[in-house]
Design an enzyme around this catalytic site. Structure first.
Site, mmCIF file in Angstrom:
data_model
loop_
_atom_site.group_PDB
_atom_site.id
_atom_site.type_symbol
_atom_site.label_atom_id
_atom_site.label_comp_id
_atom_site.label_asym_id
_atom_site.label_seq_id
_atom_site.Cartn_x
_atom_site.Cartn_y
_atom_site.Cartn_z
ATOM 1 C CD GLU A 156 17.480 1.430 2.052
ATOM 2 O OE1 GLU A 156 16.703 2.026 1.443
ATOM 3 O OE2 GLU A 156 16.952 0.238 2.591
ATOM 4 N N PRO A 196 4.399 16.881 9.411
ATOM 5 C CG PRO A 196 2.718 17.854 10.992
ATOM 6 C CD PRO A 196 3.829 18.097 9.903
ATOM 7 N N GLY A 210 17.831 5.305 2.768
ATOM 8 C CA GLY A 210 17.537 5.767 4.059
ATOM 9 C C GLY A 210 16.893 4.650 4.926
ATOM 10 C CD GLU A 259 15.723 -0.827 -10.708
ATOM 11 O OE1 GLU A 259 16.318 -0.371 -11.693
ATOM 12 O OE2 GLU A 259 14.473 -0.899 -10.843
ATOM 13 C CD GLU A 262 19.418 2.745 6.431
ATOM 14 O OE1 GLU A 262 19.420 2.280 5.375
ATOM 15 O OE2 GLU A 262 18.988 2.123 7.593
#
Length: 223
Positions: free
Chosen positions: A62, A81, A42, A112, A58
């Site tokens: 990623e 939060p 992400g 990795e 992504e």
């Protein structure tokens, strides 16, 4: 790293079935926070892109997926939060399914990237364990009332291969005859394309995904 008051991110639950094991793509973080820990792929949504475009980007940056996902959908929003120690970050999680594991290549900020059996997972950074639980249940539930099982299959597949998707995802055996009856009794689920010859025994019928998106009737898990 200083972030604005509110930052939007995407996280990806990328699932595949490999050797009849349900697997998820994870990356080992190469930067703080949680450096060295595994996490879902992400990143942050850029100012000039949509949330869906960020998820698509992504997937490549990623995880470096060689084979793109056969299915990508928005999963849920996570915004408690404190979920990210860098600041107030709200993540729009997505579920991606791919029929072929393919090699994973870690992005620039990851050390990795690898496929993990969902029953043998390392501890995950942030609230990604919670996101993964939601993603797994979404995929398992959608097998009951949609034709999403074919997204785990190659373009042509046998009835046994389709049944293996359900058995692997649900973790329970399914009676072959009842399964075939339910699948063939659901209009538009699959379409027969021919037979697969070779090997011992009777040639297996081959199928492809049909045009239907939902199952009527549903194929339900055992309680």
């Amino acid at each position: 790293m200083h972030l604005p008051l509110l930052t939007l991110a995407v996280d990806l639950v990328i699932l595949t079935i490999d050797q009849e094991r349900l697997k998820v793509a994870l990356v080992r973080r190469g930067i703080p926070p949680f450096k060295g820990d595994f996490a879902l792929p992400g990143g942050f949504v850029l100012a000039d892109e949509s949330v869906l475009d960020a998820a698509r980007r992504e997937l490549v940056e990623e995880a470096g997926l060689v084979v793109g996902p056969a299915h990508l959908e928005q999963l849920a929003t996570f915004g408690e939060p404190g979920r990210d120690p860098r600041g107030r970050v709200v993540s729009v999680a997505h579920l991606a399914l791919t029929p072929t594991p393919g090699p994973l290549t870690a992005g620039s900020d990851a050390a990795e990237a690898a496929w993990f059996d969902v029953t043998e997972l390392p501890s995950l950074a942030f609230d990604h364990a919670e996101i993964l639980v939601v993603g797994l249940e979404r995929a398992r539930a959608k097998l009951e009332y949609t034709t999403i099982a074919t997204k785990f299959c190659k373009p042509e597949f046998t009835m046994r291969e389709l049944r293996a998707v359900y058995e692997t995802a649900w973790g329970q055996p399914i009676d072959p005859r009842n399964f075939s009856r339910k699948v063939l009794g659901s209009p538009g689920f699959i379409v027969e394309t021919g037979v697969r010859s070779g090997g011992r025994g009777r040639p297996a019928a081959l199928y492809r995904a049909g045009e239907a998106a939902t199952l009527h009737p549903a194929i339900l898990r055992e309680a």
